[in-house]
Design a protein around this motif. Structure first.
Motif, PDB file in Angstrom:
ATOM      1  N   GLU A 138      -1.344  17.970  -8.804  1.00  0.00           N
ATOM      2  CA  GLU A 138       0.267  18.257  -8.479  1.00  0.00           C
ATOM      3  C   GLU A 138       0.269  19.611  -8.105  1.00  0.00           C
ATOM      4  N   ALA A 139       1.338  20.119  -7.052  1.00  0.00           N
ATOM      5  CA  ALA A 139       1.598  21.379  -6.879  1.00  0.00           C
ATOM      6  C   ALA A 139       3.193  21.658  -6.634  1.00  0.00           C
ATOM      7  N   LYS A 140       3.560  22.836  -6.733  1.00  0.00           N
ATOM      8  CA  LYS A 140       4.999  23.181  -6.342  1.00  0.00           C
ATOM      9  C   LYS A 140       4.702  24.153  -4.906  1.00  0.00           C
ATOM     10  N   PHE A 141       5.847  23.592  -4.104  1.00  0.00           N
ATOM     11  CA  PHE A 141       5.829  24.328  -2.899  1.00  0.00           C
ATOM     12  C   PHE A 141       6.889  25.249  -2.622  1.00  0.00           C
ATOM     13  N   ASP A 142       6.800  26.102  -1.795  1.00  0.00           N
ATOM     14  CA  ASP A 142       7.784  27.091  -1.546  1.00  0.00           C
ATOM     15  C   ASP A 142       9.005  26.509  -0.833  1.00  0.00           C
ATOM     16  N   SER A 143       9.007  25.419  -0.316  1.00  0.00           N
ATOM     17  CA  SER A 143      10.329  24.999   0.307  1.00  0.00           C
ATOM     18  C   SER A 143      10.067  23.291   0.259  1.00  0.00           C
ATOM     19  N   LEU A 144      11.193  22.540   0.456  1.00  0.00           N
ATOM     20  CA  LEU A 144      11.288  21.177   0.605  1.00  0.00           C
ATOM     21  C   LEU A 144      10.413  20.574   1.814  1.00  0.00           C
ATOM     22  N   ASP A 145      10.893  21.791   2.894  1.00  0.00           N
ATOM     23  CA  ASP A 145       9.988  21.366   4.125  1.00  0.00           C
ATOM     24  C   ASP A 145       8.516  21.547   3.935  1.00  0.00           C
ATOM     25  N   GLN A 197       0.818  -1.204  -0.136  1.00  0.00           N
ATOM     26  CA  GLN A 197       0.056  -0.094  -0.064  1.00  0.00           C
ATOM     27  C   GLN A 197       0.744   1.225  -0.073  1.00  0.00           C
ATOM     28  N   GLY A 198       0.206   2.318  -0.722  1.00  0.00           N
ATOM     29  CA  GLY A 198       1.136   3.569  -0.890  1.00  0.00           C
ATOM     30  C   GLY A 198       0.380   4.761  -1.205  1.00  0.00           C
ATOM     31  N   ALA A 199       1.279   5.720  -1.433  1.00  0.00           N
ATOM     32  CA  ALA A 199       0.667   6.987  -2.171  1.00  0.00           C
ATOM     33  C   ALA A 199       1.533   7.263  -3.278  1.00  0.00           C
ATOM     34  N   ALA A 200       1.102   7.718  -4.354  1.00  0.00           N
ATOM     35  CA  ALA A 200       1.884   7.978  -5.629  1.00  0.00           C
ATOM     36  C   ALA A 200       1.550   9.468  -6.149  1.00  0.00           C
ATOM     37  N   ASN A 201       2.625   9.906  -6.821  1.00  0.00           N
ATOM     38  CA  ASN A 201       2.479  10.948  -7.560  1.00  0.00           C
ATOM     39  C   ASN A 201       2.581  10.670  -8.950  1.00  0.00           C
ATOM     40  N   ILE A 202       1.772  11.109 -10.034  1.00  0.00           N
ATOM     41  CA  ILE A 202       1.901  10.535 -11.339  1.00  0.00           C
ATOM     42  C   ILE A 202       1.591  12.119 -11.789  1.00  0.00           C
ATOM     43  N   GLY A 203       2.915  12.485 -12.879  1.00  0.00           N
ATOM     44  CA  GLY A 203       2.696  13.655 -13.534  1.00  0.00           C
ATOM     45  C   GLY A 203       4.288  14.065 -13.787  1.00  0.00           C
ATOM     46  N   VAL A 204       4.469  15.413 -13.830  1.00  0.00           N
ATOM     47  CA  VAL A 204       5.724  16.079 -14.240  1.00  0.00           C
ATOM     48  C   VAL A 204       6.765  16.558 -13.233  1.00  0.00           C
ATOM     49  N   ARG A 205       6.331  16.264 -11.754  1.00  0.00           N
ATOM     50  CA  ARG A 205       7.021  16.834 -10.743  1.00  0.00           C
ATOM     51  C   ARG A 205       7.291  18.279 -10.834  1.00  0.00           C
ATOM     52  N   PRO A 206       6.293  19.056 -10.726  1.00  0.00           N
ATOM     53  CA  PRO A 206       6.698  20.585 -10.760  1.00  0.00           C
ATOM     54  C   PRO A 206       7.544  21.215  -9.617  1.00  0.00           C
ATOM     55  N   GLN A 207       8.036  20.329  -8.435  1.00  0.00           N
ATOM     56  CA  GLN A 207       8.800  20.681  -7.540  1.00  0.00           C
ATOM     57  C   GLN A 207      10.478  20.656  -8.135  1.00  0.00           C
ATOM     58  N   PHE A 208      10.754  19.775  -9.186  1.00  0.00           N
ATOM     59  CA  PHE A 208      11.775  19.655  -9.376  1.00  0.00           C
ATOM     60  C   PHE A 208      12.077  19.707 -11.081  1.00  0.00           C
ATOM     61  N   GLN A 209      13.388  19.952 -11.460  1.00  0.00           N
ATOM     62  CA  GLN A 209      13.544  20.504 -12.869  1.00  0.00           C
ATOM     63  C   GLN A 209      14.825  19.194 -13.255  1.00  0.00           C
ATOM     64  N   PRO A 210      14.865  18.885 -14.660  1.00  0.00           N
ATOM     65  CA  PRO A 210      13.534  19.318 -15.686  1.00  0.00           C
ATOM     66  C   PRO A 210      12.314  18.336 -15.521  1.00  0.00           C
ATOM     67  N   PRO A 211      11.366  19.031 -15.913  1.00  0.00           N
ATOM     68  CA  PRO A 211       9.999  18.144 -15.676  1.00  0.00           C
ATOM     69  C   PRO A 211      10.425  17.033 -16.520  1.00  0.00           C
ATOM     70  N   LYS A 212       9.647  15.971 -16.012  1.00  0.00           N
ATOM     71  CA  LYS A 212       9.795  14.580 -16.558  1.00  0.00           C
ATOM     72  C   LYS A 212       8.305  13.810 -16.197  1.00  0.00           C
ATOM     73  N   GLU A 213       7.720  13.162 -17.073  1.00  0.00           N
ATOM     74  CA  GLU A 213       6.655  12.553 -16.868  1.00  0.00           C
ATOM     75  C   GLU A 213       6.893  11.161 -16.154  1.00  0.00           C
ATOM     76  N   LEU A 266       6.931  20.650   1.229  1.00  0.00           N
ATOM     77  CA  LEU A 266       6.653  19.517   0.565  1.00  0.00           C
ATOM     78  C   LEU A 266       6.517  18.376   1.250  1.00  0.00           C
ATOM     79  N   VAL A 267       7.396  18.323   2.339  1.00  0.00           N
ATOM     80  CA  VAL A 267       7.709  17.038   3.103  1.00  0.00           C
ATOM     81  C   VAL A 267       6.434  17.100   4.029  1.00  0.00           C
ATOM     82  N   ALA A 268       5.907  18.108   4.673  1.00  0.00           N
ATOM     83  CA  ALA A 268       4.808  18.258   5.248  1.00  0.00           C
ATOM     84  C   ALA A 268       3.398  17.854   4.568  1.00  0.00           C
ATOM     85  N   GLN A 269       3.449  18.119   3.192  1.00  0.00           N
ATOM     86  CA  GLN A 269       2.463  17.829   2.521  1.00  0.00           C
ATOM     87  C   GLN A 269       2.237  16.226   2.123  1.00  0.00           C
ATOM     88  N   ILE A 270       3.731  15.701   1.832  1.00  0.00           N
ATOM     89  CA  ILE A 270       3.379  14.324   1.901  1.00  0.00           C
ATOM     90  C   ILE A 270       3.142  13.673   2.846  1.00  0.00           C
TER      91      ILE A 270
END
Length: 311
Positions: A283-290, A238-254, A292-296
């Motif tokens: 999907e969303a881009k967060f102001d900081s990695l902290d 069981q888990g959680a998954a992101n599907i998309g282009v990872r807006p938090q990181f560069q370069p975008p990649k599906e 992002l981690v809180a949202q995850i």
């Protein structure tokens, strides 16, 4: 289960089969009704039951630039057809030669001579042959001439409309995997081999198993509650998954990036299947990695609750 190619000679033991004829990509409720009619007919007469499919999908030949739309791979279809009770899966290799085959030759040469079919079952709207010139009535007529019985199954109705692959795709694009699962009778699932990534997830405490989306339909990009199955062992996760282009990181990649709860094994190079159960957020881009981690953290807590039936 046998995997047959329409271009190759069919084993003598499978001649005289009843064939469910269609594309059957999603193998949803409507497809299952056609397959069930063929399988029950075959069993009643002591014949093999074959479920056919077309690969590549005809759309790929006529609209090569169409966005990805497949709901299953051939391997997934083979497992679904076997579970339904079929003796074999028949793959019609759809190329220019098959597309240019007349309706008459499709029945007389392919179905009768090459495949030795005793009966065929289709949906009422099935078309075949060059220019889609063949329909249900034409199939019955040509079948009689070639010694093949033909049956057609009415659409499966749901909320006043036929169950269709288009409805399944629309539900997934709208972020409603539960509606898609209701029509499919199982969750939509993406299968692939785990690839090495940039290890960003590991750095923030959430190591993911990265999968290319390849030719699958793109469901609504975002975060989902998922389950995973390791094909080599059958282990369920069981888990959680992101599907998309990872807006938090560069370069975008599906990518499809599942994080599996309470799992610490090495999945690189393994084939896994990820099933989509609940849409959590876009999907969303967060102001900081902290942030992002809180949202995850929150995503995983909600996914656990939903998968446990408490959310």
């Amino acid at each position: 289960m046998r995997w047959l190619d329409h271009r190759e000679p069919i084993p003598e033991s499978l001649r005289g089969a009843v064939i469910a004829l269609g594309n059957f990509d999603g193998f949803h409720l409507g497809h299952q009704a056609v397959a069930r009619e063929a399988i029950e007919w075959a069993r009643a007469e002591g014949r093999p039951a074959i479920i056919a499919t077309f690969d590549p999908h005809p759309v790929r030949l006529f609209q090569p630039d169409a966005p990805p739309f497949r709901l299953t791979t051939l391997e997934q279809r083979q497992e679904l057809y076997l579970a339904a009770g079929a003796t074999a899966m028949l793959v019609f290799h759809f190329d220019a030669a098959l597309a240019g085959t007349s309706a008459e030759d499709f029945v007389r040469v392919l179905l009768a001579e090459r495949l030795g079919a005793a009966g065929v079952v289709t949906g009422e709207d099935f078309t075949f042959g060059k220019g889609r010139a063949g329909n249900r009535a034409r199939l019955e007529q040509l079948g009689r001439e070639a010694g093949i019985a033909a049956r057609a199954v009415a659409p499966v109705m749901d909320n006043g409309a036929p169950v269709s692959s288009s409805r399944v795709r629309d539900a997934l694009r709208e972020g409603d995997p539960q509606e898609a699962a209701r029509l499919l009778t199982r969750p939509f699932a993406i299968r692939g081999v785990v690839e090495h990534g940039d290890k960003r997830g590991r750095d923030i405490g959430y190591p993911t198993a990265n999968l290319a989306i390849e030719h699958y339909l793109r469901p609504k990009f975002g975060v989902y509650a998922v389950t995973g199955r390791l094909l080599a062992t059958g282990e369920e996760l069981q888990g959680a998954a992101n599907i998309g282009v990872r807006p938090q990181f560069q370069p975008p990649k599906e990518l499809l990036e599942p994080y599996f709860f309470d799992f610490s094994g090495d999945l690189y190079g393994q084939e896994i299947e990820v099933s989509f159960h609940h849409f959590l957020r876009p999907e969303a881009k967060f102001d900081s990695l902290d942030a992002l981690v809180a949202q995850i953290d929150a995503d995983c807590e909600r996914a656990r609750a939903l998968l446990a039936g408490a959310g």
